[in-house]
Scaffold this motif. Structure first.
Motif, short mmCIF file in Angstrom:
data_model
loop_
_atom_site.label_atom_id
_atom_site.label_comp_id
_atom_site.label_asym_id
_atom_site.label_seq_id
_atom_site.Cartn_x
_atom_site.Cartn_y
_atom_site.Cartn_z
N ALA A 1 -2.43 7.80 6.41
CA ALA A 1 -3.46 7.55 7.39
C ALA A 1 -3.02 6.19 8.27
O ALA A 1 -3.89 5.85 9.10
N ASP A 2 -1.85 5.72 7.97
CA ASP A 2 -1.48 4.50 8.60
C ASP A 2 -0.76 5.27 9.84
O ASP A 2 0.37 5.19 9.87
N ILE A 3 -1.58 5.58 10.77
CA ILE A 3 -1.08 6.37 12.01
C ILE A 3 -0.10 5.67 12.76
O ILE A 3 1.14 6.41 13.15
N TRP A 4 0.06 4.36 13.09
CA TRP A 4 0.94 3.48 13.57
C TRP A 4 1.97 3.05 12.92
O TRP A 4 2.93 2.65 13.29
N GLY A 5 1.47 2.48 11.89
CA GLY A 5 2.57 1.92 11.08
C GLY A 5 2.96 2.91 9.69
O GLY A 5 3.35 2.28 8.85
N PHE A 6 3.13 4.07 10.26
CA PHE A 6 3.57 5.07 9.12
C PHE A 6 4.95 4.52 8.59
O PHE A 6 5.80 4.24 9.19
N SER A 7 4.90 4.86 7.16
CA SER A 7 6.36 4.48 6.54
C SER A 7 6.45 5.70 5.38
O SER A 7 7.36 5.79 4.65
N ILE A 8 5.68 6.52 5.42
CA ILE A 8 5.78 7.64 4.33
C ILE A 8 6.87 8.45 4.30
O ILE A 8 7.60 8.67 3.12
N LYS B 1 0.72 -1.43 -0.01
CA LYS B 1 -0.07 0.00 0.16
C LYS B 1 0.88 1.20 0.11
O LYS B 1 0.60 2.26 -0.81
N SER B 2 1.86 1.48 0.80
CA SER B 2 2.55 2.58 1.03
C SER B 2 3.41 2.62 -0.35
O SER B 2 3.81 3.97 -0.77
N SER B 3 4.06 1.68 -0.65
CA SER B 3 4.84 1.74 -1.81
C SER B 3 3.96 2.22 -3.18
O SER B 3 4.43 3.15 -3.85
N VAL C 1 -4.40 9.02 -0.08
CA VAL C 1 -4.35 8.72 1.07
C VAL C 1 -3.76 7.29 1.33
O VAL C 1 -4.17 6.32 0.83
N ASP C 2 -2.68 7.03 2.08
CA ASP C 2 -2.21 5.95 2.40
C ASP C 2 -3.10 5.15 3.82
O ASP C 2 -2.94 5.89 5.04
N MET C 3 -3.93 4.39 3.31
CA MET C 3 -4.93 3.69 4.38
C MET C 3 -4.07 2.82 5.39
O MET C 3 -3.41 1.99 4.90
MG LIG Z 1 2.15 0.74 4.96
#
Ligand SMILES: [Mg+2]
Ligand SMILES: Nc1ncnc2c1ncn2[C@@H]1O[C@H](COP(=O)(O)OP(=O)(O)O)[C@@H](O)[C@H]1O
Length: 391
Positions: free
Chosen positions: A150-157, A127-129, A236-238
């Motif tokens: 929006a991946d609040i705890w797994g943020f990688s952006i 997703k983030s990629s 938006v990265d969900m």
């Molecule tokens: Mg991700």
């Protein structure tokens, strides 16, 4: 055999169609008032325009048809165009005015921005990629792109875009504190990025925020950020899975359109199907499917389907949406992510695949919103109508 949508379902889907200049949806504005659904799935919707010659008509038609065709069970869509009465115009202008007052325009996601939510049933599918590369490819084509992690705890952006630091805030005209997104010039365009990773100092901090912001974080990113008024797209990265964040997005930004990422393994699409079902429950339009980690292309140009094949096509068929593209499994994709340089900016099979996906989005599936200057005319017409009522 799928159940037919009700009139309420059709109108709820149409809440995703926004008049870009008035910043309100066509149901709220009173433009879409009625829909009939025949037993064979034919839908007829009546849409009243402010002026019959509105230059936004073609764009509205596309949007309306897309949203309704996306509902399960619908076999065709017909729009009965009408022209608003002076009373209806006055109502529409009032709704637009109220909306402008309550939403403080430029500080929220601008109504002229296309919102693409990248989702999947589970984490680790890319997703983030996909988010960062779609955003980068859009910027390379000259667009101004908001990026919401929006991946609040797994943020990688932040890591994938190579940005760090803390977001700053400023006090705007209305005395409210607004977060300023991180600006990242890219190609002929730019990215404006917000992420929890740019708000907290470390993972422990992130954990502390956890309880506090579970439901609030995304709202925060939509409402308390000084989004630039010129954004063409917001990507938006969900977070993985479904639930609160998705429902919140649907409520706050009904114009959001979802792109579902899945892997090619047959069976993987079952998990992704849940994301589609959930989107439809909250009346979000599903734009299509991106298959990631498709065949590995070796140095000789031979294609090896390491993770199986057909998952993307199966999900698309099941959901009745297009397969927008397939991204090959390529070490350069994850290297790009680790180095903060999205592969879409470089070369190779994956870069080409992202380029083709974004071309399809821009040219066909989610073209930039046209600002045809219709509402200026509408405003004139409405003012004249109001004057006529007063007289
Ligand atoms: Mg991700
Ligand atoms: N097409 C691809 N080829 C090679 N590696 C990939 C590809 N897509 C994603 N990856 C890698 O797989 C891992 C998971 O991807 P990520 O985008 O973080 O998934 P998600 O956001 O869904 O959890 C990351 O290390 C990423 O670099």
């Amino acid at each position: 055999m799928s159940e037919l949508p009700t009139e309420a379902d059709v109108l709820a889907a149409l809440r995703g169609v926004i008049d870009p200049e008035l910043g309100a949806d066509i149901v709220e504005l009173g433009m879409a008032q009625r829909a009939t659904i025949a037993a064979d799935g034919r839908v007829v919707v009546t849409v009243a325009l402010t002026t019959a010659g509105c230059p936004l008509k073609a764009q509205l038609r596309r949007e309306i048809e897309m949203r309704i065709e996306g509902l399960p069970g619908v076999t065709s869509v017909k729009i009965d165009w009408a022209e608003m009465t002076p009373d209806q115009k006055a109502h529409a202008m009032n709704a637009a005015r109220l909306n402008a007052q309550s939403n403080a325009g430029p500080n929220r996601v601008p109504a002229g921005a296309r919102v693409l939510a990248i989702a999947s049933g589970k984490g680790g599918v890319g997703k983030s990629s996909v988010t960062t590369n779609i955003a980068a490819a859009l910027a390379m084509r000259g667009f101004a792109v908001g990026v919401i992690d929006a991946d609040i705890w797994g943020f990688s952006i932040p890591r994938m875009l190579g940005i760090e630091g803390r977001l700053e805030a400023k006090v705007d005209e209305s005395g409210e504190r607004r977060i300023i997104p991180h600006p990242l010039p890219m190609g002929a365009g730019r990215l404006d990025v917000v992420s929890m990773g740019l708000l907290v100092d470390d993972e422990t901090d992130a954990l502390m925020w956890r309880g506090l912001v579970l439901n609030r974080a995304v709202q925060h990113f939509l409402e308390d950020v000084a989004w630039a008024p010129d954004l063409d797209y917001v990507v938006v990265d969900m977070p993985p899975g479904t639930g609160d964040v998705q429902m919140g997005l649907a409520r706050m930004l009904p114009q959001s359109e979802m792109i579902v990422v899945t892997t090619p393994a047959v069976g993987a699409q079952r998990v992704a199907t849940r994301a589609v079902t959930m989107a439809r429950k909250s009346h979000l339009h599903v734009l299509g499917v991106v298959e990631n980690m498709s065949a590995f292309i070796c140095a000789h140009g031979e294609s090896h389907p390491l993770f199986g094949s057909g998952g993307g096509a199966a999900l698309a068929a099941e959901a009745g949406v297009p397969l927008i593209g397939s991204i090959p499994l390529e070490p350069a994709v994850s290297e790009g992510g680790d180095n903060g340089a999205p592969i879409a900016l470089g070369q190779g099979a994956a870069a080409d695949a992202f380029g083709q996906i974004v071309d399809q989005l821009v040219n066909e599936l989610a073209p930039p919103v046209a600002m045809a200057g219709c509402s200026a005319r509408m405003l004139d017409a409405a003012m004249a109508a109001l004057d006529a009522l007063d007289a």
